[in-house]
Design a protein around this motif. Structure first.
Motif, PDB file in Angstrom:
ATOM      1  N   PRO A   1       0.815  -1.227   0.000  1.00 15.87           N
ATOM      2  CA  PRO A   1       0.000   0.000   0.000  1.00 15.87           C
ATOM      3  C   PRO A   1       0.843   1.270   0.000  1.00 15.87           C
ATOM      4  O   PRO A   1       0.489   2.260  -0.642  1.00 15.87           O
ATOM      5  CB  PRO A   1      -0.825  -0.107   1.286  1.00 15.87           C
ATOM      6  N   PHE A   2       1.973   1.260   0.702  1.00 16.52           N
ATOM      7  CA  PHE A   2       2.823   2.444   0.735  1.00 16.52           C
ATOM      8  C   PHE A   2       3.538   2.652  -0.593  1.00 16.52           C
ATOM      9  O   PHE A   2       3.853   3.781  -0.961  1.00 16.52           O
ATOM     10  CB  PHE A   2       3.845   2.330   1.874  1.00 16.52           C
ATOM     11  N   LEU A   3       3.801   1.578  -1.308  1.00 15.41           N
ATOM     12  CA  LEU A   3       4.441   1.696  -2.609  1.00 15.41           C
ATOM     13  C   LEU A   3       3.456   2.125  -3.690  1.00 15.41           C
ATOM     14  O   LEU A   3       3.823   2.837  -4.624  1.00 15.41           O
ATOM     15  CB  LEU A   3       5.086   0.363  -3.001  1.00 15.41           C
TER      16      LEU A   3
ATOM     17  N   SER B   1      -1.646  12.031  -1.650  1.00 12.92           N
ATOM     18  CA  SER B   1      -2.861  11.909  -2.458  1.00 12.92           C
ATOM     19  C   SER B   1      -3.878  10.991  -1.781  1.00 12.92           C
ATOM     20  O   SER B   1      -3.543  10.147  -0.971  1.00 12.92           O
ATOM     21  CB  SER B   1      -2.515  11.359  -3.845  1.00 12.92           C
ATOM     22  N   ALA B   2      -5.111  11.212  -2.147  1.00 15.30           N
ATOM     23  CA  ALA B   2      -6.190  10.377  -1.611  1.00 15.30           C
ATOM     24  C   ALA B   2      -6.175   9.026  -2.325  1.00 15.30           C
ATOM     25  O   ALA B   2      -5.755   8.931  -3.477  1.00 15.30           O
ATOM     26  CB  ALA B   2      -7.530  11.070  -1.832  1.00 15.30           C
ATOM     27  N   PRO B   3      -6.648   7.990  -1.649  1.00 15.18           N
ATOM     28  CA  PRO B   3      -6.718   6.672  -2.312  1.00 15.18           C
ATOM     29  C   PRO B   3      -7.686   6.718  -3.497  1.00 15.18           C
ATOM     30  O   PRO B   3      -8.589   7.561  -3.544  1.00 15.18           O
ATOM     31  CB  PRO B   3      -7.250   5.742  -1.225  1.00 15.18           C
ATOM     32  N   PRO B   4      -7.523   5.827  -4.446  1.00 19.63           N
ATOM     33  CA  PRO B   4      -8.455   5.799  -5.589  1.00 19.63           C
ATOM     34  C   PRO B   4      -9.893   5.548  -5.127  1.00 19.63           C
ATOM     35  O   PRO B   4     -10.139   4.965  -4.068  1.00 19.63           O
ATOM     36  CB  PRO B   4      -7.942   4.630  -6.429  1.00 19.63           C
ATOM     37  N   LYS B   5     -10.826   5.988  -5.955  1.00 13.63           N
ATOM     38  CA  LYS B   5     -12.244   5.838  -5.611  1.00 13.63           C
ATOM     39  C   LYS B   5     -12.640   4.374  -5.467  1.00 13.63           C
ATOM     40  O   LYS B   5     -13.505   4.036  -4.664  1.00 13.63           O
ATOM     41  CB  LYS B   5     -13.116   6.528  -6.653  1.00 13.63           C
ATOM     42  N   VAL B   6     -12.008   3.498  -6.216  1.00 13.00           N
ATOM     43  CA  VAL B   6     -12.315   2.060  -6.131  1.00 13.00           C
ATOM     44  C   VAL B   6     -11.960   1.531  -4.744  1.00 13.00           C
ATOM     45  O   VAL B   6     -12.720   0.766  -4.140  1.00 13.00           O
ATOM     46  CB  VAL B   6     -11.565   1.281  -7.230  1.00 13.00           C
ATOM     47  N   VAL B   7     -10.830   1.948  -4.211  1.00 11.29           N
ATOM     48  CA  VAL B   7     -10.408   1.499  -2.889  1.00 11.29           C
ATOM     49  C   VAL B   7     -11.368   2.026  -1.821  1.00 11.29           C
ATOM     50  O   VAL B   7     -11.752   1.299  -0.897  1.00 11.29           O
ATOM     51  CB  VAL B   7      -8.957   1.930  -2.607  1.00 11.29           C
ATOM     52  N   LEU B   8     -11.771   3.281  -1.935  1.00 10.15           N
ATOM     53  CA  LEU B   8     -12.726   3.843  -0.973  1.00 10.15           C
ATOM     54  C   LEU B   8     -14.078   3.117  -1.058  1.00 10.15           C
ATOM     55  O   LEU B   8     -14.700   2.833  -0.031  1.00 10.15           O
ATOM     56  CB  LEU B   8     -12.911   5.339  -1.229  1.00 10.15           C
TER      57      LEU B   8
END
Length: 123
Positions: A26-28, A34-41
């Motif tokens: 996840p850190f890589l 930046s915010a996480p992608p919308k798919v991850v949210l």
């Protein structure tokens, strides 16, 4: 079958590498700012209720609500002891989750209630 020393060391090394990569990935993949992608949210929002629903369906898959042909109280109690603990625990999971919105509490509370019912009440 016992592993040789080399096989054991190689197995431990592979497990350590995979564990490290699952922690570091996840850190890589995501920048710090930046915010996480919308798919991850989206997945973070819909997966916990879906997992709980799947666990409830899995736990209740073999429940039979059939009534015995002879309506004696002993036969009815015996039939109830097969489905009542599972149904009560599933209801407790739903109530706890709607009340506290905590997945761990919901699953743990339902499991504890089920074990108490099976071990002490419906013996």
């Amino acid at each position: 079958m016992a592993l040789t020393t080399g096989q054991a060391v190689a197995s431990i090394a592979v497990m350590a590498l995979v564990t490290f990569l699952t922690r570091a990935l996840p850190f890589l993949l995501f920048d710090r700012g930046s915010a996480p992608p919308k798919v991850v949210l989206y997945l973070g929002k819909v997966l916990p209720p879906a997992v709980i629903a799947m666990l409830i369906i899995y736990c209740l898959r073999n429940v039979s609500f059939s009534i015995p042909a002879d309506w004696t109280s002993e036969a009815i109690l015996s039939a109830m002891s097969t489905w009542a603990p599972q149904l009560a625990a599933a209801a407790a999971v739903v109530v706890l989750h709607l009340w506290k919105r905590n997945n761990l509490l919901s699953i743990f509370g339902g499991t504890v209630l089920y074990m108490v019912l099976v071990q002490a009440v419906f013996v």
